[in-house]
Design an enzyme around this catalytic site. Sequence first.
Site, PDB file in Angstrom:
ATOM      1  N   CYS A   2       0.818  -1.198   0.000  1.00 34.40           N
ATOM      2  CA  CYS A   2       0.000   0.000   0.000  1.00 34.40           C
ATOM      3  C   CYS A   2       0.865   1.267   0.000  1.00 34.40           C
ATOM      4  O   CYS A   2       1.857   1.343   0.711  1.00 34.40           O
ATOM      5  CB  CYS A   2      -0.959   0.079   1.184  1.00 34.40           C
ATOM      6  SG  CYS A   2      -2.097  -1.293   1.266  1.00 34.40           S
ATOM      7  N   ARG A  27       4.433  -0.258  -4.473  1.00 24.60           N
ATOM      8  CA  ARG A  27       4.088  -0.780  -3.146  1.00 24.60           C
ATOM      9  C   ARG A  27       2.804  -1.605  -3.155  1.00 24.60           C
ATOM     10  O   ARG A  27       2.515  -2.319  -2.196  1.00 24.60           O
ATOM     11  CB  ARG A  27       3.906   0.382  -2.152  1.00 24.60           C
ATOM     12  CG  ARG A  27       5.106   1.276  -2.021  1.00 24.60           C
ATOM     13  CD  ARG A  27       4.834   2.380  -1.021  1.00 24.60           C
ATOM     14  NE  ARG A  27       4.571   1.812   0.287  1.00 24.60           N
ATOM     15  CZ  ARG A  27       5.486   1.455   1.154  1.00 24.60           C
ATOM     16  NH1 ARG A  27       6.752   1.619   0.853  1.00 24.60           N
ATOM     17  NH2 ARG A  27       5.162   0.942   2.310  1.00 24.60           N
ATOM     18  N   TRP A  74      -2.551  -2.860  -1.802  1.00 20.46           N
ATOM     19  CA  TRP A  74      -2.179  -4.270  -1.930  1.00 20.46           C
ATOM     20  C   TRP A  74      -3.062  -4.966  -0.910  1.00 20.46           C
ATOM     21  O   TRP A  74      -2.847  -4.853   0.297  1.00 20.46           O
ATOM     22  CB  TRP A  74      -0.700  -4.458  -1.611  1.00 20.46           C
ATOM     23  CG  TRP A  74      -0.196  -5.831  -1.862  1.00 20.46           C
ATOM     24  CD1 TRP A  74       0.272  -6.315  -3.043  1.00 20.46           C
ATOM     25  CD2 TRP A  74      -0.071  -6.899  -0.910  1.00 20.46           C
ATOM     26  NE1 TRP A  74       0.654  -7.626  -2.890  1.00 20.46           N
ATOM     27  CE2 TRP A  74       0.457  -8.007  -1.601  1.00 20.46           C
ATOM     28  CE3 TRP A  74      -0.358  -7.036   0.444  1.00 20.46           C
ATOM     29  CZ2 TRP A  74       0.710  -9.226  -0.976  1.00 20.46           C
ATOM     30  CZ3 TRP A  74      -0.118  -8.252   1.066  1.00 20.46           C
ATOM     31  CH2 TRP A  74       0.410  -9.320   0.355  1.00 20.46           C
ATOM     32  N   ASN A 100      -1.970   2.032   5.605  1.00 21.84           N
ATOM     33  CA  ASN A 100      -1.102   0.967   5.103  1.00 21.84           C
ATOM     34  C   ASN A 100      -0.768   0.097   6.301  1.00 21.84           C
ATOM     35  O   ASN A 100      -0.278   0.602   7.305  1.00 21.84           O
ATOM     36  CB  ASN A 100       0.167   1.607   4.502  1.00 21.84           C
ATOM     37  CG  ASN A 100       1.273   0.598   4.258  1.00 21.84           C
ATOM     38  OD1 ASN A 100       1.010  -0.587   4.056  1.00 21.84           O
ATOM     39  ND2 ASN A 100       2.510   1.068   4.265  1.00 21.84           N
ATOM     40  N   GLY A 101      -1.056  -1.208   6.218  1.00 22.56           N
ATOM     41  CA  GLY A 101      -0.751  -2.094   7.341  1.00 22.56           C
ATOM     42  C   GLY A 101      -1.925  -3.000   7.654  1.00 22.56           C
ATOM     43  O   GLY A 101      -2.830  -3.170   6.828  1.00 22.56           O
ATOM     44  N   GLU A 489      18.258 -17.490  -7.262  1.00 21.90           N
ATOM     45  CA  GLU A 489      17.824 -16.128  -7.589  1.00 21.90           C
ATOM     46  C   GLU A 489      17.317 -16.052  -9.038  1.00 21.90           C
ATOM     47  O   GLU A 489      16.313 -15.390  -9.318  1.00 21.90           O
ATOM     48  CB  GLU A 489      18.988 -15.153  -7.332  1.00 21.90           C
ATOM     49  CG  GLU A 489      18.759 -13.716  -7.730  1.00 21.90           C
ATOM     50  CD  GLU A 489      17.574 -13.030  -7.038  1.00 21.90           C
ATOM     51  OE1 GLU A 489      16.984 -13.600  -6.106  1.00 21.90           O
ATOM     52  OE2 GLU A 489      17.227 -11.932  -7.487  1.00 21.90           O
ATOM     53  N   LYS A 493      13.559 -14.896 -10.075  1.00 18.77           N
ATOM     54  CA  LYS A 493      13.291 -13.783 -11.009  1.00 18.77           C
ATOM     55  C   LYS A 493      12.337 -14.228 -12.107  1.00 18.77           C
ATOM     56  O   LYS A 493      11.422 -13.519 -12.474  1.00 18.77           O
ATOM     57  CB  LYS A 493      14.581 -13.299 -11.692  1.00 18.77           C
ATOM     58  CG  LYS A 493      15.528 -12.418 -10.940  1.00 18.77           C
ATOM     59  CD  LYS A 493      15.045 -11.047 -10.588  1.00 18.77           C
ATOM     60  CE  LYS A 493      14.269 -11.040  -9.307  1.00 18.77           C
ATOM     61  NZ  LYS A 493      14.959 -10.795  -8.106  1.00 18.77           N
ATOM     62  N   GLU A 496       8.685 -14.848 -10.704  1.00 16.20           N
ATOM     63  CA  GLU A 496       7.909 -13.705 -10.216  1.00 16.20           C
ATOM     64  C   GLU A 496       7.461 -12.749 -11.317  1.00 16.20           C
ATOM     65  O   GLU A 496       6.418 -12.131 -11.202  1.00 16.20           O
ATOM     66  CB  GLU A 496       8.626 -12.965  -9.085  1.00 16.20           C
ATOM     67  CG  GLU A 496       9.868 -12.227  -9.480  1.00 16.20           C
ATOM     68  CD  GLU A 496      10.570 -11.589  -8.305  1.00 16.20           C
ATOM     69  OE1 GLU A 496       9.913 -11.207  -7.341  1.00 16.20           O
ATOM     70  OE2 GLU A 496      11.805 -11.473  -8.354  1.00 16.20           O
ATOM     71  N   HIS A 512      18.807 -36.334  -7.352  1.00 15.59           N
ATOM     72  CA  HIS A 512      18.017 -36.827  -6.217  1.00 15.59           C
ATOM     73  C   HIS A 512      16.534 -36.508  -6.385  1.00 15.59           C
ATOM     74  O   HIS A 512      15.789 -36.538  -5.406  1.00 15.59           O
ATOM     75  CB  HIS A 512      18.553 -36.245  -4.903  1.00 15.59           C
ATOM     76  CG  HIS A 512      19.976 -36.633  -4.655  1.00 15.59           C
ATOM     77  ND1 HIS A 512      20.353 -37.908  -4.296  1.00 15.59           N
ATOM     78  CD2 HIS A 512      21.121 -35.920  -4.767  1.00 15.59           C
ATOM     79  CE1 HIS A 512      21.673 -37.951  -4.178  1.00 15.59           C
ATOM     80  NE2 HIS A 512      22.162 -36.759  -4.459  1.00 15.59           N
ATOM     81  N   LYS A 611       6.480  -4.306  -3.540  1.00 22.45           N
ATOM     82  CA  LYS A 611       7.909  -4.082  -3.339  1.00 22.45           C
ATOM     83  C   LYS A 611       8.304  -4.162  -1.875  1.00 22.45           C
ATOM     84  O   LYS A 611       9.362  -4.634  -1.525  1.00 22.45           O
ATOM     85  CB  LYS A 611       8.258  -2.708  -3.897  1.00 22.45           C
ATOM     86  CG  LYS A 611       9.715  -2.360  -3.869  1.00 22.45           C
ATOM     87  CD  LYS A 611      10.434  -3.004  -5.021  1.00 22.45           C
ATOM     88  CE  LYS A 611      11.936  -2.870  -4.954  1.00 22.45           C
ATOM     89  NZ  LYS A 611      12.587  -4.007  -5.582  1.00 22.45           N
TER      90      LYS A 611
HETATM   91  C1  F6R Z   1      12.227 -10.532  -5.307  1.00 18.82           C
HETATM   92  C2  F6R Z   1      12.062  -9.571  -4.250  1.00 18.82           C
HETATM   93  C3  F6R Z   1      11.612 -10.053  -2.921  1.00 18.82           C
HETATM   94  C4  F6R Z   1      12.349  -9.274  -1.812  1.00 18.82           C
HETATM   95  C5  F6R Z   1      11.796  -9.663  -0.446  1.00 18.82           C
HETATM   96  C6  F6R Z   1      12.538  -8.997   0.669  1.00 18.82           C
HETATM   97  O1  F6R Z   1      12.657  -9.932  -6.487  1.00 18.82           O
HETATM   98  O2  F6R Z   1      12.259  -8.409  -4.431  1.00 18.82           O
HETATM   99  O3  F6R Z   1      11.811 -11.411  -2.790  1.00 18.82           O
HETATM  100  O4  F6R Z   1      13.702  -9.553  -1.891  1.00 18.82           O
HETATM  101  O5  F6R Z   1      10.438  -9.321  -0.379  1.00 18.82           O
HETATM  102  O6  F6R Z   1      12.481  -7.617   0.549  1.00 18.82           O
HETATM  103  P1  F6R Z   1      13.525  -6.676   1.261  1.00 18.82           P
HETATM  104  O7  F6R Z   1      14.857  -6.948   0.649  1.00 18.82           O
HETATM  105  O8  F6R Z   1      13.032  -5.299   0.974  1.00 18.82           O
HETATM  106  O9  F6R Z   1      13.507  -7.019   2.707  1.00 18.82           O
END
Ligand code: F6R
Length: 616
Positions: A2, A27, A74, A100-101, A489, A493, A496, A512, A611
């Site tokens: 949010c 956000r 969100w 937000n929360g 990673e 990527k 997502e 395995h 984010k």
């Molecule tokens: C993936 C991504 C998320 C964040 C995770 C932690 O691309 O961005 O997996 O890495 O939500 O977020 P932070 O680093 O802000 O604590």
Amino acid sequence: MCGIAGYLGYRKAYPIVINGLQRLEYRGYDSAGIVLMNDNKLTLHKTKGKVSDLKELVGQENIEANLALGHTRWATHGIPNDINSHPHVSNSGNLVIVHNGIIENYNTLKKELLARGYSFKSDTDTEVLINLIEEIKTKNNCKLEKAVQLALTNIFGAYAIAVFDISNPDEIVVARLGSPIAIGIGDNNSEFFVASDASPFIEYTKDAVYLDDEELAIIKIGEDIRVHKIKDNSIVEPNIQELQLNLEQIEKGGYDHFMLKEIHEQPNAILDTYRGRLLPEKGIIKMGSVDNNIAKFLNANRIIIVACGTSWHAGLVAEYLFEDLARIPVEVEYASEFRYRNPIINKGDIIIAISQSGETADTLAAIKLAKSQGAFVFGVCNVVGSSIARETDTGAYTHAGPEIGVASTKAFTTQITVLTLMALKLGNLKGEISNSQFHNYIQEMSLIPSKVEETLKVNNIVEEIAAIYKDAPNCLYLGRGYNFPVALEGALKLKEISYIHAEGYPAAEMKHGPIALIDESMPVVVIATKKGHYDKVVSNIQEIKSRKGKIIAVVTEGDTIVKDLADHIIEIPETLEAFTPLLATIPLQLLSYHIAVMRNCNVDQPRNLAKSVTVE
Ligand code: F6R
């Protein structure tokens, strides 16, 4: 999770708030809303969808206002729809809120309010809060600030809120617990901005106050901002900071997407992160927060790393770095598991919390738990002044600049940069790395930005590969040693942003289980760089080839062996094994980017994600 944007002052509020919401859309972006106050008349617009949908809904009619509060959502309580969108208005129609929360005890409060005659239009916890504030205000016949303060002492959960009363449209009450909120202050208090981060108002003012947890602020035209503790209403001296952010940093700069821009910013972001810390001419690594606590680090029995998502992957790279270079045992924990599993924290353990946003609820809670058990907590954060940066005992910022694309890219490589500097420094001081080895590492690190630049040239090859595999339903990513977290990673990527199911594995684990998935339709991305257990990875590639899997290999420049085996190769410059993740990650970021674009996915705002994950 949010985004809140608000304006109170002499300018037209609508464009400021709408643009602000667009900047905050990273956000949350499943619904949006705005309330405008003009001539004591309230106009409310809310819609499912993005801020662009909201803009369309509002059109150009009735947008005159000097007070506006906006929200991009969100969803937590209630599905994304017009009604559940914020702002929410109290039963009397007098009080307005954006939030937000999560209000954890909203259900109990809602039942109580229902019993006392209140009614609710939405399924949100927020509508409960605004009616609770209203009830308290009416009952006590008190000012809005007092009603907000009292209401907040009755709730559990997390919030950043902005509330106003239509009968007092030159004042907004703002409060925070666990979710960030910044207040921008115009010249002589002639105008104020409220936002989840400073990006909505950087072109208007550089003066900002970031509220701390359990603080409430009253902003009123022509008056100094007042800040109080929610618990006891005691006065807090507001800390007015000068913002370092500039507009260019949060715009796309000619790229189609923020993610692509941020991938290409990595050479500079890494350089900015080690600038002033890595001093090749002096042959040293200087890090104030490590230097000031050097005894703790050198005597550490164990490092426990807590993080989520991509930051957790950076933590895994750090496990290899600290164990390999500094011989300090490391455990890497999902913050969400760590916080609830009664972890054992011993004297001499150091906790490192890694977070781009510095607001991740689980990581923050893990930090608080560790601190409550007496641990020394070191933070690695990107966002200056964020909750995690403030909650940790000390730490080191990554200087990646704002990361707007929801999929983390430059934050990851800069986190690894900070952690590499720490491991090298400690390794050298502990005598695990000789001075000449240390010197080599430092020299090589200073070449990494140009090697990342070089690596970015694989973009066209990667785009061609993406076109071939864009419709694959699944994808495997394999790597060993330092490249194992890189494989994880890479898979994260891809899933997502392109919604293709992808899994990362240590290459040797393939036999395995996951090997059963391999057939001629399965693309397998293998990181097979020269120094990362190369021969063993080559054997794994043979195993995939025998089962007709399609091999996309990331190799070191000049490789000939894998070239003969793989369907596609992506060459990256040679570097020291410990630095491989900084280069090998880049083609995987580009691969997921291009596949997502080709699948018409929203690269910067993938579905269901946000984010900054400020809720559990
Ligand atoms: C993936 C991504 C998320 C964040 C995770 C932690 O691309 O961005 O997996 O890495 O939500 O977020 P932070 O680093 O802000 O604590």
